[in-house]
Design a protein around this motif. Structure first.
Motif, short mmCIF file in Angstrom:
data_model
loop_
_atom_site.label_atom_id
_atom_site.label_comp_id
_atom_site.label_asym_id
_atom_site.label_seq_id
_atom_site.Cartn_x
_atom_site.Cartn_y
_atom_site.Cartn_z
N ARG A 85 4.74 -15.51 58.98
CA ARG A 85 4.78 -15.15 57.57
C ARG A 85 6.20 -14.70 57.24
N CYS A 86 6.43 -14.44 55.97
CA CYS A 86 7.76 -14.02 55.53
C CYS A 86 8.20 -12.77 56.29
N GLN A 87 9.45 -12.74 56.67
CA GLN A 87 9.99 -11.59 57.40
C GLN A 87 10.71 -10.62 56.48
N CYS A 88 10.92 -11.02 55.22
CA CYS A 88 11.68 -10.20 54.29
C CYS A 88 10.87 -9.85 53.04
N PRO A 89 9.99 -8.86 53.13
CA PRO A 89 9.24 -8.48 51.93
C PRO A 89 10.15 -7.83 50.88
N LYS A 90 11.22 -7.17 51.33
CA LYS A 90 12.19 -6.56 50.42
C LYS A 90 13.59 -7.01 50.82
N THR A 91 14.45 -7.18 49.82
CA THR A 91 15.82 -7.60 50.09
C THR A 91 16.80 -6.68 49.39
N ILE A 92 18.04 -6.72 49.86
CA ILE A 92 19.11 -5.98 49.18
C ILE A 92 20.07 -7.02 48.59
N PRO A 93 20.69 -6.73 47.44
CA PRO A 93 21.52 -7.74 46.77
C PRO A 93 22.93 -7.86 47.31
N ARG A 94 23.42 -6.83 48.01
CA ARG A 94 24.80 -6.92 48.48
C ARG A 94 25.00 -6.15 49.78
N ILE A 95 26.04 -6.56 50.49
CA ILE A 95 26.41 -5.91 51.75
C ILE A 95 27.91 -6.16 51.96
N ASN A 96 28.56 -5.26 52.63
CA ASN A 96 29.97 -5.44 52.95
C ASN A 96 30.08 -6.54 54.01
N PHE A 97 30.85 -7.59 53.70
CA PHE A 97 31.00 -8.73 54.61
C PHE A 97 31.47 -8.30 55.99
N GLU A 98 32.31 -7.28 56.04
CA GLU A 98 32.89 -6.82 57.31
C GLU A 98 31.83 -6.20 58.24
N GLU A 99 30.69 -5.78 57.69
CA GLU A 99 29.64 -5.16 58.50
C GLU A 99 28.76 -6.18 59.21
N ILE A 100 28.84 -7.45 58.81
CA ILE A 100 27.94 -8.48 59.33
C ILE A 100 28.44 -9.01 60.66
N GLN A 101 27.54 -8.99 61.65
CA GLN A 101 27.84 -9.57 62.96
C GLN A 101 27.37 -11.02 63.00
N SER A 102 26.16 -11.26 62.49
CA SER A 102 25.63 -12.63 62.44
C SER A 102 24.69 -12.75 61.25
N LEU A 103 24.42 -13.99 60.89
CA LEU A 103 23.59 -14.27 59.72
C LEU A 103 22.61 -15.38 60.08
N LYS A 104 21.36 -15.19 59.70
CA LYS A 104 20.34 -16.21 59.95
C LYS A 104 19.71 -16.58 58.62
N VAL A 105 19.74 -17.86 58.29
CA VAL A 105 19.12 -18.35 57.06
C VAL A 105 17.91 -19.18 57.45
N THR A 106 16.75 -18.78 56.95
CA THR A 106 15.51 -19.49 57.22
C THR A 106 15.07 -20.20 55.95
N THR A 107 14.95 -21.51 56.02
CA THR A 107 14.54 -22.28 54.85
C THR A 107 13.04 -22.16 54.64
#
Length: 102
Positions: free
Chosen positions: A37-59
């Motif tokens: 099932r969906c893993q993201c019931p809530k989302t945030i609209p922004r984040i500092n790019f420098e804080e991101i180690q990796s990104l996963k996009v699930t279609t």
């Protein structure tokens, strides 16, 4: 033994077997049914790019009807980002943009 009793016993044995398999998978850290099932019931609209180690996009798929963007931060925390937010879309484009050799 009556056919109805045999059917009941077979069904009970099958349920027990499925329960044992599910319990074993949870104990070994294998894929859990909750990932269907969906893993993201809530989302945030922004984040500092420098804080991101990796990104996963699930279609979207049978597990979830929406695109999900999960960022793993440098501190190890996972956060769900709003895939419709302009900043998140820019981050995805920046990550997907091929780098030119110097």
């Amino acid at each position: 033994m009556a056919p109805a009793t045999r059917l009941f016993l077979r069904s009970a044995m099958l349920m027990l077997l499925l329960l044992l398999v599910a319990t074993h998978r949870q104990a070994t850290g294998a894929v859990l049914a909750t990932e269907l099932r969906c893993q993201c019931p809530k989302t945030i609209p922004r984040i500092n790019f420098e804080e991101i180690q990796s990104l996963k996009v699930t279609t979207p798929g049978p597990h979830c009807t929406q695109t999900e963007v999960i960022a793993t931060l440098k501190n190890g925390q996972d956060v769900c980002l709003n895939p419709e937010a302009p900043l998140v879309q820019r981050i995805i484009q920046k990550i997907l943009k091929p780098t030119r050799p110097s």
